[in-house]
Design an enzyme around this catalytic site. Structure first.
Site, PDB file in Angstrom:
ATOM      1  N   VAL A  13      22.613  35.580  42.282  1.00  0.00           N
ATOM      2  CA  VAL A  13      22.640  35.449  43.979  1.00  0.00           C
ATOM      3  C   VAL A  13      24.002  36.223  44.393  1.00  0.00           C
ATOM      4  O   VAL A  13      24.131  36.585  45.581  1.00  0.00           O
ATOM      5  CB  VAL A  13      22.553  34.308  44.720  1.00  0.00           C
ATOM      6  CG1 VAL A  13      21.248  33.694  44.448  1.00  0.00           C
ATOM      7  CG2 VAL A  13      23.583  33.267  44.343  1.00  0.00           C
ATOM      8  N   GLY A  14      24.781  36.516  43.338  1.00  0.00           N
ATOM      9  CA  GLY A  14      25.949  37.385  43.592  1.00  0.00           C
ATOM     10  C   GLY A  14      27.307  36.564  43.768  1.00  0.00           C
ATOM     11  O   GLY A  14      28.332  37.047  44.428  1.00  0.00           O
ATOM     12  N   THR A  16      29.844  35.732  41.634  1.00  0.00           N
ATOM     13  CA  THR A  16      30.891  36.509  40.934  1.00  0.00           C
ATOM     14  C   THR A  16      31.450  37.763  41.903  1.00  0.00           C
ATOM     15  O   THR A  16      32.467  37.496  42.118  1.00  0.00           O
ATOM     16  CB  THR A  16      30.666  37.155  39.659  1.00  0.00           C
ATOM     17  OG1 THR A  16      30.395  35.888  38.847  1.00  0.00           O
ATOM     18  CG2 THR A  16      31.712  37.719  39.125  1.00  0.00           C
ATOM     19  N   VAL A  17      30.542  38.488  42.441  1.00  0.00           N
ATOM     20  CA  VAL A  17      30.947  39.328  43.120  1.00  0.00           C
ATOM     21  C   VAL A  17      31.555  39.044  44.533  1.00  0.00           C
ATOM     22  O   VAL A  17      32.557  39.617  45.167  1.00  0.00           O
ATOM     23  CB  VAL A  17      29.882  40.419  43.394  1.00  0.00           C
ATOM     24  CG1 VAL A  17      30.340  41.632  44.342  1.00  0.00           C
ATOM     25  CG2 VAL A  17      29.419  41.172  42.052  1.00  0.00           C
ATOM     26  N   LYS A  37      36.646  29.407  36.528  1.00  0.00           N
ATOM     27  CA  LYS A  37      35.513  29.288  36.196  1.00  0.00           C
ATOM     28  C   LYS A  37      35.221  28.181  35.092  1.00  0.00           C
ATOM     29  O   LYS A  37      35.981  28.284  33.991  1.00  0.00           O
ATOM     30  CB  LYS A  37      35.145  30.657  35.226  1.00  0.00           C
ATOM     31  CG  LYS A  37      33.587  30.651  34.787  1.00  0.00           C
ATOM     32  CD  LYS A  37      32.753  30.728  36.076  1.00  0.00           C
ATOM     33  CE  LYS A  37      31.126  31.146  35.590  1.00  0.00           C
ATOM     34  NZ  LYS A  37      30.169  31.306  36.668  1.00  0.00           N
ATOM     35  N   THR A  41      28.399  30.408  30.524  1.00  0.00           N
ATOM     36  CA  THR A  41      27.234  30.141  29.651  1.00  0.00           C
ATOM     37  C   THR A  41      26.747  31.804  29.399  1.00  0.00           C
ATOM     38  O   THR A  41      27.110  32.624  30.307  1.00  0.00           O
ATOM     39  CB  THR A  41      26.410  29.440  30.265  1.00  0.00           C
ATOM     40  OG1 THR A  41      25.800  30.060  31.313  1.00  0.00           O
ATOM     41  CG2 THR A  41      26.787  28.190  30.337  1.00  0.00           C
ATOM     42  N   PRO A 200      27.420  44.663  50.496  1.00  0.00           N
ATOM     43  CA  PRO A 200      26.424  45.675  50.438  1.00  0.00           C
ATOM     44  C   PRO A 200      25.885  45.532  48.919  1.00  0.00           C
ATOM     45  O   PRO A 200      26.686  45.186  47.949  1.00  0.00           O
ATOM     46  CB  PRO A 200      27.276  46.977  50.615  1.00  0.00           C
ATOM     47  CG  PRO A 200      28.698  46.552  50.194  1.00  0.00           C
ATOM     48  CD  PRO A 200      28.717  44.972  50.659  1.00  0.00           C
TER      49      PRO A 200
END
Length: 238
Positions: A13-14, A16-17, A37, A41, A200
């Site tokens: 779903v994003g 990390t970004v 973190k 995995t 975005p």
């Protein structure tokens, strides 16, 4: 101690970004940032993981990974199959508190959703947030189905008495469909918290300099940015 737990309504779903964007915006505001973190995995020993990606995109943050397991499975399952000790909440809490002594903001990025198991006892990221009394930022998808999983995540947080920092849309396309546009005003109700940003689509593919510049515009003031939910919704014709 300023600790923010970042979870998702599911995988891909994003998270990390979004974590990188929050880190970049905080850095731009003059804050020192650490990214923790607990369990990585699906990444081999010598491959870059989520922490490396955050550092690449956000810039000079302190990155810490506590455990790495090669198979792309839930941390508890991946650790068991690899014959390795799982990462337990007490270890995560200890690491977060140590990082908080020398950083203005500590971001803890989970694996998958809020209730993914960390160990054989069934510990989850929710337990970590509770032990730290840290607010939880939820990363959600934009499209059809997101209201259900966002509501389920919010109810799990509320049932445990955990604080909800807000919700961020992990990927917003240039040409959103009807469901995505209709979800904008409904996501805060589903999350029980404010909508604090929308990244975005393809943000993680930007050059680091462009990503860092954009991060401030993708996140609300609560996350050190300038993004405004009402203005964004109006621009989408909502």
């Amino acid at each position: 101690m300023s600790v923010l737990v970042v979870t998702g309504t599911g995988t891909e779903v994003g998270k990390t970004v979004v974590t990188a964007a929050v880190a970049a915006a905080a850095l731009a505001a003059g804050r020192s940032v650490a990214v923790l973190k607990p369990a990585q995995t699906g990444v081999a020993v010598n491959e870059p993981g989520d922490v490396a990606e955050v550092l690449r995109l956000a810039g000079p943050v302190t990155g810490v990974e506590l455990g790495r397991f090669p198979e792309p499975l839930a941390p508890a399952t991946a650790a068991r199959r690899a014959g390795l000790a799982p990462v337990r909440p007490a270890e995560i809490v200890r690491a977060a508190r140590e990082l908080a002594l020398t950083h203005d903001l500590v971001l803890i990025e989970g694996a998958g959703g809020l209730l993914v198991r960390l160990d054989e006892e069934g510990s989850t990221l929710a337990d970590v947030a509770g032990l730290l009394d840290a607010p939880v930022l939820v990363v959600a998808q934009a499209g059809l189905g997101t209201l259900n999983v966002t509501t389920l995540t919010a109810e799990a947080l509320a049932a445990r008495g955990l604080r909800r920092a807000g919700v961020v849309i992990g990927s917003w396309p240039a040409a959103p469909d009807l469901a995505m546009r209709c979800n904008l005003p409904e996501l805060p109700e589903a999350a029980g918290a404010a909508l604090l940003g929308a990244l975005p689509e393809g943000a993680g593919s930007l050059a680091p300099a462009d990503f860092r510049q954009g991060a401030v515009n993708w996140l609300a003031p609560e996350l050190s940015g300038t993004w405004d939910a009402a203005r964004f919704a109006a621009a989408q014709g909502v």
